[in-house]
Design a protein around this motif. Structure first.
Motif, PDB file in Angstrom:
ATOM      1  N   UNK A 107       0.834  -1.199   0.000  1.00  0.00           N
ATOM      2  CA  UNK A 107       0.000   0.000   0.000  1.00  0.00           C
ATOM      3  C   UNK A 107       0.873   1.255   0.000  1.00  0.00           C
ATOM      4  N   UNK A 108       1.932   1.243   0.808  1.00  0.00           N
ATOM      5  CA  UNK A 108       2.839   2.390   0.852  1.00  0.00           C
ATOM      6  C   UNK A 108       3.533   2.592  -0.493  1.00  0.00           C
ATOM      7  N   UNK A 109       3.916   1.506  -1.130  1.00  0.00           N
ATOM      8  CA  UNK A 109       4.554   1.603  -2.448  1.00  0.00           C
ATOM      9  C   UNK A 109       3.581   2.170  -3.480  1.00  0.00           C
ATOM     10  N   UNK A 110       2.314   1.770  -3.403  1.00  0.00           N
ATOM     11  CA  UNK A 110       1.320   2.286  -4.338  1.00  0.00           C
ATOM     12  C   UNK A 110       1.100   3.777  -4.109  1.00  0.00           C
ATOM     13  N   UNK A 111       1.123   4.194  -2.851  1.00  0.00           N
ATOM     14  CA  UNK A 111       0.968   5.611  -2.547  1.00  0.00           C
ATOM     15  C   UNK A 111       2.085   6.424  -3.183  1.00  0.00           C
ATOM     16  N   UNK A 112       3.299   5.915  -3.081  1.00  0.00           N
ATOM     17  CA  UNK A 112       4.435   6.598  -3.697  1.00  0.00           C
ATOM     18  C   UNK A 112       4.284   6.633  -5.210  1.00  0.00           C
ATOM     19  N   UNK A 113       3.798   5.543  -5.780  1.00  0.00           N
ATOM     20  CA  UNK A 113       3.576   5.510  -7.233  1.00  0.00           C
ATOM     21  C   UNK A 113       2.524   6.518  -7.665  1.00  0.00           C
ATOM     22  N   UNK A 114       1.526   6.737  -6.827  1.00  0.00           N
ATOM     23  CA  UNK A 114       0.508   7.748  -7.125  1.00  0.00           C
ATOM     24  C   UNK A 114       1.085   9.155  -7.093  1.00  0.00           C
TER      25      UNK A 114
END
Length: 328
Positions: free
Chosen positions: A70-77
């Motif tokens: 989830x944290x990685x996806x947030x960074x990708x966003x």
């Protein structure tokens, strides 16, 4: 750049409308589920320097991996930062309540001066109102969740859960499916999958929207009564006590709100409707009755409200140890 698709655009519009009323730095509470993923993507598009806060409750095998993704996806966003907050969930009040306390405590400690946006949807609001109705908890419960309850913001209270799921499809992301959200041991889950669909079928649709409107109307009325109660409390307070004559003749609904506000200041917690009505009887139905014990006293004591010489007082009454003759 986010896709120009209907669902994600609807969520962006909801976030934009919320932020126009409450500008300032924000963080997003991200679980990895569809609602919070869609919210995070939209907030990044509408606000600068967004921070994602991911809570790992540690209640399921692999929860750390879910939080990391989830944290990685947030960074990708495009989030400026994404932090995983690992918490320890107690047992008081049941797992669901304990997890909620741990989550909000962790978010509050990590947010700094930022508001924290939470992805509660219209469906969540409808479930909350139904739970409040079933428990007879009064208007505070029926009022549901507020779009702004500092420091918590809820921009998606008018957005259906189906829209956030479709937004994830448009974004090309696969949300985490929390198994607790399909566990029929939880009342909210049964409301979601059994009761609300049945109500929608029986009543011809629009139930979630109607419950959402009801919550908004009750919340608006409650805000007016709460403001009047604050004024009344100020005029009725003498030191730590309340003057009975200032509250006699006041409408019971307003008087009980005033009493509740006073009791909270005096240390009461978890006031039940029965307790509040018994305290109110010390004014509205005075027959010389004794004091009323209310919740909130420390271990070994009772918080008791009594009437004497035309005033209400709330005092701690300590239990005496065996053989003792004096209060501590």
């Amino acid at each position: 750049m986010l896709p120009e698709e209907p669902a994600i655009l609807a969520i962006r519009h909801a976030v934009r409308a919320w932020m126009e009323k409450r500008p300032g730095p924000v963080a997003v509470a991200l679980s990895g589920g569809a609602d919070s993923l869609a919210l995070t993507a939209a907030v990044v598009a509408e606000a600068p320097q967004v921070v994602a806060l991911v809570v790992d409750h540690g209640l399921q095998t692999g929860s750390a991996d879910v939080a990391t993704r989830a944290a990685q996806q947030a960074t990708a966003f495009g989030c400026a930062d994404a932090t995983v907050l690992t918490v320890s969930v107690g047992t008081a009040g049941g797992m669901e309540a304990a997890a909620r306390r741990a989550r909000y405590d962790a978010l509050d400690q990590a947010r700094g001066d930022r508001a924290v946006l939470i992805a509660h949807t219209l469906d969540d609001q409808a479930e909350t109102v139904l739970l409040g109705l079933s428990r007879g908890s009064g208007p505070r419960s029926i009022a549901g969740m507020s779009p702004w309850d500092e420091p918590w913001g809820r921009p998606l209270l008018d957005v259906r859960r189906s829209v956030t799921r479709q937004a994830c499809v448009e974004l090309g992301v696969v949300p985490f499916e929390d198994p607790h959200n399909s566990d029929a041991a939880f009342s909210r889950v049964r409301l979601r999958h059994e009761v609300l669909p049945l109500l929608e079928d029986v009543l011809g649709g629009g139930v979630a929207q109607a419950l959402g409107r009801t919550a908004a109307q009750v919340r608006e009325d409650s805000q007016v009564l709460d403001a009047l109660a604050v004024e009344l409390l100020d005029s009725a307070t003498v030191g730590d006590e309340l003057t009975v004559t200032a509250l006699t003749g006041v409408a019971p609904a307003l008087r009980r709100r005033t009493l509740r506000a006073w009791l909270l200041v005096r240390g009461a917690k978890g006031l039940s409707d029965r307790q509040l009505r018994l305290v109110d009887d010390l004014i509205g139905d005075w027959r010389g009755q004794g004091g009323v014990a209310v919740s909130g006293a420390p271990t070994g004591a009772r918080l008791v409200v009594g009437r004497r010489r035309g005033r209400l007082a709330a005092e701690l009454e300590w239990s005496l140890p065996t053989g003792s003759t004096e209060n501590p």
